[in-house]
Write a protein that holds these residues in place. Structure first.
Motif, PDB file in Angstrom:
ATOM      1  N   GLY A 188      58.072  52.874  26.566  1.00 24.43           N
ATOM      2  CA  GLY A 188      58.701  52.701  27.730  1.00 24.43           C
ATOM      3  C   GLY A 188      57.693  52.590  28.876  1.00 24.43           C
ATOM      4  O   GLY A 188      56.861  51.840  29.105  1.00 24.43           O
ATOM      5  N   GLU A 197      60.553  58.774  32.583  1.00 24.91           N
ATOM      6  CA  GLU A 197      61.850  58.448  31.675  1.00 24.91           C
ATOM      7  C   GLU A 197      62.776  59.549  31.795  1.00 24.91           C
ATOM      8  O   GLU A 197      63.771  59.735  31.053  1.00 24.91           O
ATOM      9  CB  GLU A 197      61.490  57.965  30.473  1.00 24.91           C
ATOM     10  N   SER A 218      64.218  53.940  36.480  1.00 24.71           N
ATOM     11  CA  SER A 218      63.929  53.914  35.137  1.00 24.71           C
ATOM     12  C   SER A 218      64.955  53.175  34.147  1.00 24.71           C
ATOM     13  O   SER A 218      64.723  52.317  33.307  1.00 24.71           O
ATOM     14  CB  SER A 218      63.415  54.933  34.347  1.00 24.71           C
TER      15      SER A 218
END
Length: 463
Positions: free
Chosen positions: A66, A159, A32
């Motif tokens: 994200g 994440e 990530s």
């Protein structure tokens, strides 16, 4: 009620299939932190969603700022009393330095170890391997019983290894679908040892700061200004040295406000574990314990707050000599906080502590990068008791109720936003080399973890 032994027997003859699926997921380099791996993160999320759909879940990917979150639901049998929420993460740490791996980090292999075979790969245990434990348990319940014994929701983010920065927004947006769960089940921690399971009932919070001190408007020649000009490195090291006294007590004003002594019952439980601090330190080349004097090793590791300088820099640090008085100095300082401490109060006390030591010609800036409270999970909850019973049935001994020295921000986020407690039951070991080259997960832990989750599903459904 489906016979648990039938499900366990079904799982036992399909170990190779479980391992093959696990290895397929490990081959996806879902790092990530590195933008180049964003497509791989999505691919890892899609892989998991497909697996969940294949065992009766309604599953999809929820976009964030994200990487996407996998969200899935299963209604369970008609009239199910309980609703369990399983949390995990599919992202992994960067594999660098590559040259220290015995095999390519995203090509999982079986290797020999003191406890038998082990899988070696990035993400082997953190957290793909541990997510696979409950995923395979759900798979075998589906195969034998037609589905899980209660309602199930799944949240697996991408994440966690970069601070779960978009998870709060996801939880806020999906709180209505999650908050009627009874408890959150997380496998992202360790056992006490390979033969002894554990349940983590407290985790420390974290306050991470940076201290920046400036003085003169430029670096100065120490021959011309030494003895007259203020040196910020001298100042910051003096301030940092004042953080603790010789007994290890932290001297920030109000730092211990809200810190509770552990109960006599918990102290007796921890003392009975006979933790070998000498061996613990010896494994990293140390021999003398640090921290607060007069406290037991496990108390210092699990139930007491800490203050540590994580980095310090300023002036000239290159090869050879350069005689300067630097114009600025910097330090990273973190605090592990225990339940009852207020991060805001500690920040205020740290600011007062530093400003009281600042001379007239110096300026200070204190940056706060992250803060989170310590969390206490009631050890007498019906879900902890149910998990204990299931683990005792699997291992033939009670689970250790232990503290967690590190921080799990997701536990605090889920508690604050969704209002749920977490049940922290992990199956890793201290030597798994999490975040390091040659990360591994013992096959014995992997297989017993699946069986434990099969048992815990039944126990938690009836808790």
């Amino acid at each position: 009620m489906t016979d648990i032994d039938t499900i366990l027997a079904h799982a036992a003859v399909r170990r190779d299939e479980s391992r093959a699926r696990w290895f397929d997921w490990l081959r996806i380099p879902s790092v990530s932190a590195q933008p180049a791996h964003a497509p791989d993160c999505r691919r890892a999320a899609e892989w998991l969603a497909d697996q969940l759909r294949s065992i009766g879940f309604v599953a999809g990917l929820k976009p964030t700022a994200g990487h996407p979150v996998v969200l899935a639901h299963h209604p369970g049998p008609a009239g199910a009393k309980r609703h369990l929420l399983f949390y995990g993460h599919y992202d992994v740490q960067p594999a660098e330095p590559m040259e220290l791996w015995t095999n390519p980090p995203f090509e999982p292999v079986l290797a020999d170890g003191p406890n038998g075979k082990r899988a070696v790969a990035r993400g082997a245990v953190d957290d793909k391997g541990q997510v696979m434990l409950w995923l395979e348990a759900l798979r075998f319940w589906h195969a034998v019983a037609g589905g899980p014994p209660c309602r199930i929701s799944v949240v697996v983010e991408g994440e966690e290894e970069v601070g779960s920065k978009d998870l709060p927004d996801f939880l806020e947006a999906n709180a209505d679908a999650l908050r009627d769960a009874d408890v959150v089940v997380i496998s992202d921690s360790n056992m006490w040892d390979i033969a002894t399971p554990s349940i983590v009932t407290s985790v420390r919070g974290l306050l991470y700061t940076q201290i920046d001190i400036t003085a003169a408007n430029k670096d100065l020649h120490s021959g011309l200004f030494g003895g007259s000009a203020l040196n910020p490195i001298n100042l910051i090291t003096r301030i940092l040295g004042d953080l603790k006294d010789e007994a290890g007590t932290i001297l920030v004003p109000g730092f211990y406000d809200g810190v509770q002594e552990i109960s006599a019952e918990r102290r007796a439980q921890w003392d009975a574990l006979n933790f070998d601090e000498k061996a613990f330190l010896g494994g990293v080349g140390l021999s003398v314990p640090a921290g607060e004097m007069g406290r037991s090793a496990l108390e210092r590791l699990w139930a007491r707050p800490t203050a540590d300088v994580n980095g310090i820099w300023g002036g000239y640090t290159g090869d050879g000599a350069k005689t300067v008085i630097p114009s600025e100095a910097h330090a990273k300082v973190s605090f592990r906080l225990v339940p009852g401490q207020s991060p805001a109060k500690v920040i205020a006390g740290l600011r007062d502590f530093i400003i009281a030591r600042m001379p007239e010609d110096a300026q200070v800036k204190i940056q706060v990068f992250s803060h989170g409270e310590g969390i206490e999970i009631p050890s007498d909850s019906p879900f902890v008791r149910a998990a204990q019973a299931a683990l005792t049935a699997e291992f033939g001994k009670p689970a250790v109720l232990q503290g967690g020295g590190g921080s799990l921000p997701v536990v605090e986020q889920i508690k604050q936003i969704v209002g749920l407690d977490c049940l922290l039951v992990g199956f890793g070991l201290d030597d798994d080399q999490v975040h390091s080259p040659n990360e591994k997960f013992d096959i014995a832990c992997f297989e017993r973890g699946i069986d434990s989750h099969i048992r815990m599903l039944a126990a938690l459904a009836e808790a």
